[in-house]
Design a protein around this motif. Structure first.
Motif, mmCIF file in Angstrom:
data_model
loop_
_atom_site.group_PDB
_atom_site.id
_atom_site.type_symbol
_atom_site.label_atom_id
_atom_site.label_comp_id
_atom_site.label_asym_id
_atom_site.label_seq_id
_atom_site.Cartn_x
_atom_site.Cartn_y
_atom_site.Cartn_z
ATOM 1 N N VAL A 37 1.170 14.520 -5.970
ATOM 2 C CA VAL A 37 1.972 15.252 -5.297
ATOM 3 C C VAL A 37 0.402 16.360 -4.722
ATOM 4 C CG1 VAL A 37 2.848 16.843 -6.979
ATOM 5 C CG2 VAL A 37 3.503 14.468 -7.516
ATOM 6 N N ALA A 38 -0.399 16.349 -6.086
ATOM 7 C CA ALA A 38 -1.541 17.920 -5.324
ATOM 8 C C ALA A 38 -1.969 17.224 -3.823
ATOM 9 C CB ALA A 38 -2.485 17.630 -6.115
ATOM 10 N N LEU A 98 3.221 1.731 5.666
ATOM 11 C CA LEU A 98 3.866 3.293 5.434
ATOM 12 C C LEU A 98 2.677 3.337 4.555
ATOM 13 C CD1 LEU A 98 7.767 3.722 5.080
ATOM 14 C CD2 LEU A 98 5.776 4.439 7.003
ATOM 15 N N VAL A 99 2.067 2.744 3.859
ATOM 16 C CA VAL A 99 1.218 2.877 2.957
ATOM 17 C C VAL A 99 -0.186 2.930 3.841
ATOM 18 C CG1 VAL A 99 -0.725 2.252 0.400
ATOM 19 C CG2 VAL A 99 2.150 1.962 0.358
ATOM 20 N N PHE A 108 -4.778 12.679 2.093
ATOM 21 C CA PHE A 108 -4.164 11.285 2.845
ATOM 22 C C PHE A 108 -4.362 10.314 2.005
ATOM 23 C CE2 PHE A 108 -3.734 13.552 7.142
ATOM 24 C CZ PHE A 108 -2.001 13.900 6.867
ATOM 25 N N THR A 109 -5.682 10.188 1.280
ATOM 26 C CA THR A 109 -5.978 8.765 0.508
ATOM 27 C C THR A 109 -5.164 8.975 -0.745
ATOM 28 O OG1 THR A 109 -7.741 9.047 1.789
ATOM 29 C CG2 THR A 109 -8.040 8.147 -0.822
ATOM 30 N N LEU A 110 -5.070 10.737 -1.138
ATOM 31 C CA LEU A 110 -4.455 10.262 -2.629
ATOM 32 C C LEU A 110 -2.679 10.071 -2.249
ATOM 33 C CD1 LEU A 110 -6.152 13.602 -4.063
ATOM 34 C CD2 LEU A 110 -6.449 11.058 -4.550
ATOM 35 N N VAL A 111 -1.852 10.303 -1.746
ATOM 36 C CA VAL A 111 -0.767 10.309 -0.546
ATOM 37 C C VAL A 111 -0.803 9.019 -0.812
ATOM 38 C CG1 VAL A 111 0.866 10.367 0.411
ATOM 39 C CG2 VAL A 111 -0.468 12.523 -0.579
ATOM 40 N N GLY A 112 -1.630 8.233 -0.132
ATOM 41 C CA GLY A 112 -1.841 7.258 -0.103
ATOM 42 C C GLY A 112 -1.663 5.303 -1.018
ATOM 43 N N ARG A 113 -2.521 6.440 -1.610
ATOM 44 C CA ARG A 113 -2.260 5.632 -3.125
ATOM 45 C C ARG A 113 -1.821 5.373 -4.212
ATOM 46 N NH1 ARG A 113 -6.201 2.145 -1.497
ATOM 47 N NH2 ARG A 113 -8.408 2.541 -0.727
ATOM 48 N N ALA A 114 -0.702 6.715 -4.318
ATOM 49 C CA ALA A 114 0.038 6.905 -4.980
ATOM 50 C C ALA A 114 1.358 5.899 -3.920
ATOM 51 C CB ALA A 114 0.596 8.622 -5.137
#
Length: 287
Positions: A24-25, A207-208, A272-278
């Protein structure tokens, strides 16, 4: 049946993503960057970044008038940062779309058809995997005409093999399922199997992978621009680092011209990495 499989992977949806605070961050940072990229060209006056019209002195340190100081020409570093946001995000997104599109197509075709088609596509994939992607991108950027399209093409054409490998493995897994064999027994052709069963199951993982590909593309664009291979008519974070190195920001101790673009690259890539991992945790939850 394929829809059921996809639904299980995506169990949680938006609420599942919101449970990952880091994701989310990261999404919040990306939304802020997107807003800056869209709004900046509309609000920044045309002559504010024109080196022939600026009135500020070069290498001014941060002040109330210039929040991030000025560069070697007297232009506001804050305005350069805002203007460069759009270029860096545009190249990252378009290059990632190109790379993921090529990788998805190659992966599905090689996994579905097998035989000579699979062998030929795998050899091409292995060829690109063996070659250092950055070196190949530098070579393409050097040979082709300088411009934003060349940067996107160079990054996209060198970044697809990992996606192809992942999609191929997923395609082979899906096509081994009983419902795909049943569809073939009932007369389903290649288009039916790929469109109705393989593609819906592959899309979530694609998408991930796309979010991670954008991060890699931004780093690649920044690297090429830092090496002087970017579009000379466009402002980007990598181009700012190139200008800082070229015009002696270090001897001038102009940290305000070096740190902001470098930090911006790190922060956006991390987002982008954090969103991808989530997204990965939502799409493929642990059982």
């Amino acid at each position: 049946m394929s829809g059921t499989l996809t639904g299980r992977r995506g169990n949680g949806g938006v609420s599942g993503f919101l449970a990952h605070r880091a994701g989310v961050a990261g999404a919040g940072i990306l939304v802020a960057a997107a807003v800056v990229a869209v709004v900046a060209p509309l609000l920044i006056p045309a002559d504010a970044l024109d080196v022939t019209r600026v009135t500020a002195a070069p290498w001014q340190s941060p002040s109330a008038e210039h929040w991030l100081g000025t560069d070697h020409t007297g232009r506001s570093v804050a305005l350069l940062m805002a203007q460069g946001t759009g270029t860096s995000l545009f190249v990252g997104l378009t290059a990632a779309v190109l790379a993921v599109g090529i990788g998805t197509l190659v992966g599905i075709l090689s996994g579905h058809f097998g035989g000579l088609v699979s062998g030929a596509l795998l050899r091409i994939t292995d060829f690109f995997l063996v070659l250092p992607a950055l070196v190949l991108a530098i070579a393409l950027s050097t040979v082709l005409p300088r411009g934003l399209g060349t940067i996107v093409l160079a990054i996209g054409l060198t970044s697809w093999p990992s996606t192809a490998r992942m999609v191929r493995a997923q395609t082979l897994t899906i096509e081994a399922r009983p419902f795909v064999e049943r569809a073939r027994a009932l007369g389903g052709g290649h288009g039916h199997v790929i469109g109705r069963h393989v593609l819906p199951s592959v899309v979530p993982l694609v998408l991930v992978n796309a979010t991670l590909a954008v991060a890699s593309a931004i780093v690649a664009e920044s690297t090429l621009a830092f090496l002087g291979l970017g579009d000379p008519t466009r402002i980007s974070w990598g181009a700012m680092l190139h200008q800082a190195q070229l015009h002696g920001a270090v001897p001038q101790r102009a940290w305000w011209f070096l740190l902001p673009p470098g930090v911006a690259i790190v922060v956006v890539v991390l987002a982008f990495t954090l969103v991808g991992r989530a997204l990965e945790a939502v799409v493929t939850p642990k059982r």
